[in-house]
Write a protein that holds these residues in place. Structure first.
Motif, PDB file in Angstrom:
ATOM      1  N   LEU A 184     -29.885  30.679  55.473  1.00  0.00           N
ATOM      2  CA  LEU A 184     -28.460  30.345  55.403  1.00  0.00           C
ATOM      3  C   LEU A 184     -28.093  29.233  56.382  1.00  0.00           C
ATOM      4  O   LEU A 184     -27.293  28.350  56.072  1.00  0.00           O
ATOM      5  N   LYS A 185     -28.696  29.285  57.586  1.00  0.00           N
ATOM      6  CA  LYS A 185     -28.429  28.236  58.580  1.00  0.00           C
ATOM      7  C   LYS A 185     -28.958  26.889  58.085  1.00  0.00           C
ATOM      8  O   LYS A 185     -28.295  25.850  58.224  1.00  0.00           O
ATOM      9  N   ALA A 186     -30.150  26.913  57.500  1.00  0.00           N
ATOM     10  CA  ALA A 186     -30.722  25.677  56.952  1.00  0.00           C
ATOM     11  C   ALA A 186     -29.869  25.157  55.804  1.00  0.00           C
ATOM     12  O   ALA A 186     -29.662  23.947  55.661  1.00  0.00           O
ATOM     13  N   LYS A 187     -29.350  26.073  54.996  1.00  0.00           N
ATOM     14  CA  LYS A 187     -28.511  25.682  53.865  1.00  0.00           C
ATOM     15  C   LYS A 187     -27.225  25.009  54.352  1.00  0.00           C
ATOM     16  O   LYS A 187     -26.746  24.036  53.765  1.00  0.00           O
ATOM     17  N   GLU A 188     -26.666  25.516  55.450  1.00  0.00           N
ATOM     18  CA  GLU A 188     -25.467  24.899  56.026  1.00  0.00           C
ATOM     19  C   GLU A 188     -25.742  23.456  56.435  1.00  0.00           C
ATOM     20  O   GLU A 188     -24.930  22.556  56.203  1.00  0.00           O
ATOM     21  N   LYS A 189     -26.902  23.241  57.057  1.00  0.00           N
ATOM     22  CA  LYS A 189     -27.262  21.887  57.488  1.00  0.00           C
ATOM     23  C   LYS A 189     -27.428  20.960  56.286  1.00  0.00           C
ATOM     24  O   LYS A 189     -26.927  19.828  56.271  1.00  0.00           O
ATOM     25  N   VAL A 190     -28.144  21.441  55.272  1.00  0.00           N
ATOM     26  CA  VAL A 190     -28.379  20.616  54.087  1.00  0.00           C
ATOM     27  C   VAL A 190     -27.060  20.306  53.390  1.00  0.00           C
ATOM     28  O   VAL A 190     -26.803  19.165  52.984  1.00  0.00           O
ATOM     29  N   ASP A 191     -26.196  21.318  53.257  1.00  0.00           N
ATOM     30  CA  ASP A 191     -24.895  21.098  52.617  1.00  0.00           C
ATOM     31  C   ASP A 191     -24.068  20.062  53.373  1.00  0.00           C
ATOM     32  O   ASP A 191     -23.363  19.246  52.772  1.00  0.00           O
ATOM     33  N   HIS A 192     -24.163  20.099  54.706  1.00  0.00           N
ATOM     34  CA  HIS A 192     -23.433  19.134  55.530  1.00  0.00           C
ATOM     35  C   HIS A 192     -23.869  17.706  55.200  1.00  0.00           C
ATOM     36  O   HIS A 192     -23.032  16.806  55.003  1.00  0.00           O
ATOM     37  N   TYR A 193     -25.180  17.501  55.102  1.00  0.00           N
ATOM     38  CA  TYR A 193     -25.679  16.152  54.840  1.00  0.00           C
ATOM     39  C   TYR A 193     -25.504  15.750  53.377  1.00  0.00           C
ATOM     40  O   TYR A 193     -25.344  14.564  53.068  1.00  0.00           O
ATOM     41  N   LEU A 194     -25.511  16.719  52.472  1.00  0.00           N
ATOM     42  CA  LEU A 194     -25.228  16.397  51.078  1.00  0.00           C
ATOM     43  C   LEU A 194     -23.784  15.925  50.917  1.00  0.00           C
ATOM     44  O   LEU A 194     -23.490  15.053  50.093  1.00  0.00           O
ATOM     45  N   THR A 195     -22.882  16.491  51.717  1.00  0.00           N
ATOM     46  CA  THR A 195     -21.485  16.043  51.686  1.00  0.00           C
ATOM     47  C   THR A 195     -21.385  14.604  52.182  1.00  0.00           C
ATOM     48  O   THR A 195     -20.663  13.780  51.607  1.00  0.00           O
TER      49      THR A 195
END
Length: 506
Positions: free
Chosen positions: A134-145
C-alpha cells in the motif's frame, strides 16, 4: 472420405476456432477488469481518468491504454532521460520540458517504457524498498499524477518560455536541444535579416557525414530535439537527406522556415521524416505591411503555407514569430486574430533590432515606451483567443526581481561551418571569446562541458536571479537585465559595469 464427413469435420474445426477465440477473450476481459479495479480503487486514479476524459485526450489510443492500465504504454510523444539523480522529460506534443529530482519517477517511467504493468511496478518498488504494498502504491500513484500533468501539458509557467519547471540555475550534464544552422543562403532578402551579410561569406558548410556524426552523438546523449534553421534551411539541395539522417536516429525535428513554398507534396515528405514542429514568420496582418519587409507577394505565400501545414502536416506545433516595430505595432491584435483563425499554435512577438541588415530600418525600431506598450497589449489579450499561446519579449511578471533564464542553459547553436555559439544572437559579434568549439573535431558533450561554456552559462544564471539595473521605470523591458548576448554586443562583456549601465540606452 465422403462429402458429408468432410463437411462435419469442417464444422467441428470452425467451432473449435470460435471456442478458442471466445476463451481468449474471456481471459483478456478478466485481466483488463483486474487492472481497472486496481486503478479505480484509488481516488487519484479515478480523478486522473476523469480529467483526461474531460480534456478529450482519450482519442489517443496509446494514452487511453496507458491511463486504464490495460497496456502500460507511454505515449510516443513523451521522451525522458536520467539527469544526475533525477529525470528530465520532454513532451513533444506540447513542446514542454520538465525536470524532477526524483530518481523514482525515472525508474517508474523506465519500467513503463518496458511494458511493466502498474501493479508489477508497485510490487517491485515494494520489494526493493522493503515497504508495504500500500505504501509503494501511494508513491506510484503520486508520480502517476505528476506524469498525468506532464502528458497533458498542464501548469505552464511564465509567458515566454517553454521550459516549464526548468530551473535555469541548474547545470545540465548535456544539452536538451540543439539548433543547427544548415546554411546562411536564402531565397528572400528580408530587410531586417540578422545574418543577411553572412550569406555572401564563402564558408564550407557541414557535409552529410558531419551531420550523421552529430545525429549519432545526439542519440548517444539522448538530446531531445534538433532545430533546423538558416538562412533558409530548405534551400540546401540535400535538405531531405538531412531530415532522413535525424529521423533514422529518432531525433525529433523542428523546422524554422520562411514558409514561402510549403506545398502539400513537400509537407507529406516531411511527415515521413517526423518533423514535429514548424516555426514561420509574418510581419503584419496584411500584405502591405508584411511585403514591405519580406518582399512583394510573400504574405500571400506564407499564409498559404500555414494553411497547408494545418491541413496536411502531422506536426504538433505550427508557431509564428513576429518582429514588431513602429510599422506594425498597431496591428498586434489583428495579427493574433489572423493566426488564431488559421489554427496556429503560438505566436511570439520580438522587437526589431538595428543589427546587420536591420540597420537600414533604424527609423522604425521601437523605443522604450513603444516596447512597453506592445508587451502590455500582448498581456491584455492573453486568453482572449482560444487555442493560441501569445508571447511577448519580456517577462510578464517578476517576483523579487527574478526573471526567466536564458535558453543557452539548455542548448547551443551550431553554425553552418560547425562552429558552436552559446546562442544565435552572438552572431552579431563573433570572436574567440564566444566560440565554444567545432563539431567537426569535437564531441558535443565535450563542448557543452568545457570551462568556457560553463563560464558563459554562469553569467546567464546570474541574470536569471535578479536585475542588474533598476535605474529607470523601463528596467523590466530592458534586455540588459536578462540577455548576456545583447550585453556582449553593446558593451563587449557579458555583465556590464556600473559605468556601462550609466551610459545605457534601452
Amino acid at each position: 472420405m465422403n462429402a458429408k464427413v468432410l463437411w462435419e469435420n469442417r464444422e467441428v474445426s470452425s467451432f473449435s476456432r470460435l471456442y478458442a477465440l471466445f476463451f481468449i477473450l474471456i481471459i483478456l476481459f478478466f485481466i483488463s477488469l483486474k487492472s481497472i479495479i486496481y486503478l479505480a480503487s484509488d481516488i487519484t486514479a479515478v480523478s486522473w481518468i476523469n480529467d483526461i476524459v474531460r480534456k478529450e485526450f482519450v482519442s489517443d489510443v496509446g494514452l487511453k491504454f496507458f491511463v486504464l492500465g490495460l497496456l502500460p504504454e507511454i505515449p510516443y510523444w513523451i521522451k525522458f532521460k536520467r539527469e544526475k539523480n533525477g529525470i528530465v522529460i520532454y513532451n513533444i506534443r506540447k513542446n514542454l520540458f520538465y525536470r524532477s529530482n526524483s530518481l523514482l519517477l525515472y525508474l517508474i517511467l523506465k519500467m513503463l517504457s518496458k511494458n511493466y504493468s502498474v501493479e508489477q511496478i508497485v510490487e517491485i518498488i515494494s520489494e526493493d524498498n522493503k515497504i508495504s504494498f500500500l505504501k509503494a502504491k501511494e508513491k506510484v500513484d503520486h508520480y502517476l499524477t505528476q506524469l498525468q500533468k506532464i502528458i497533458i501539458g498542464e501548469n505552464r509557467e511564465g509567458n515566454n518560455t517553454n521550459y516549464n519547471n526548468i530551473d535555469h540555475v541548474y547545470e545540465f550534464e548535456s544539452p536538451l536541444v540543439l539548433s543547427l544552422l544548415l546554411t546562411y543562403k536564402c531565397n528572400l532578402k528580408c530587410k531586417h535579416c540578422l545574418v543577411g551579410s553572412l550569406r555572401h561569406y564563402q564558408i564550407k558548410e557541414l557535409e552529410l557525414d558531419d551531420i550523421k556524426k552529430l545525429a549519432e552523438q545526439m542519440e548517444k546523449y539522448e538530446i531531445f530535439k534538433i532545430i533546423l534553421n538558416g538562412g533558409e534551411p530548405t534551400v540546401r539541395k540535400d535538405f531531405f537527406k538531412i531530415l532522413e539522417i535525424f529521423n533514422k536516429h529518432k531525433i525529433p525535428i523542428e523546422l524554422v522556415t520562411n514558409g514561402i513554398n510549403l506545398s502539400k507534396e513537400k509537407i507529406e515528405i516531411m511527415n515521413s521524416y517526423h518533423v514535429v514542429g514548424y516555426s514561420l514568420s509574418i510581419e503584419g496582418s496584411n500584405s502591405e505591411t508584411h511585403d514591405f519587409i519580406r518582399g512583394e507577394g510573400t504574405f500571400k505565400k506564407v499564409i498559404s503555407s500555414i494553411s497547408n501545414l494545418k491541413k496536411f502536416s502531422n506536426a504538433f506545433q505550427v508557431d509564428v514569430e513576429v518582429t514588431y516595430g513602429k510599422h506594425n505595432m498597431m496591428q498586434i491584435e489583428e495579427i493574433v486574430k489572423l493566426l488564431s483563425d488559421l489554427g496556429v499554435t503560438s505566436v511570439k512577438f520580438a522587437r526589431l533590432k538595428p543589427w546587420d541588415w536591420g540597420q537600414q530600418l533604424s527609423n522604425i525600431v521601437p523605443n522604450k515606451e513603444e516596447i512597453k506598450k506592445v508587451n502590455e497589449k500582448i498581456w491584455n489579450i492573453e486568453g482572449k483567443y482560444k487555442g493560441i499561446k501569445i508571447m511577448g519579449d519580456v517577462p510578464k511578471s517578476i517576483e523579487d526581481q527574478k526573471v526567466p533564464g536564458c535558453n543557452i542553459n539548455v542548448g547551443f547553436e551550431i553554425q553552418p561551418d560547425g562552429n558552436v555559439l552559446p546562442c544565435r544572437i552572438f552572431e552579431q559579434r563573433v570572436d574567440d571569446k564566444i566560440i565554444l568549439g567545432n563539431i567537426k573535431s569535437q564531441d558535443i558533450f565535450e563542448i557543452w562541458n568545457s570551462e568556457k561554456a560553463k563560464r558563459i552559462r554562469s553569467y546567464s544564471k546570474r541574470l536569471s536571479k535578479r536585475f542588474l539595473c533598476t535605474k529607470c521605470e523601463f528596467a523590466r523591458f530592458c534586455s540588459t537585465n536578462y540577455c548576456i548576448a545583447e550585453n556582449f554586443i553593446k558593451f563587449g562583456k557579458f555583465i556590464p559595469s556600473e559605468e556601462d549601465l550609466n551610459k545605457c540606452k534601452i
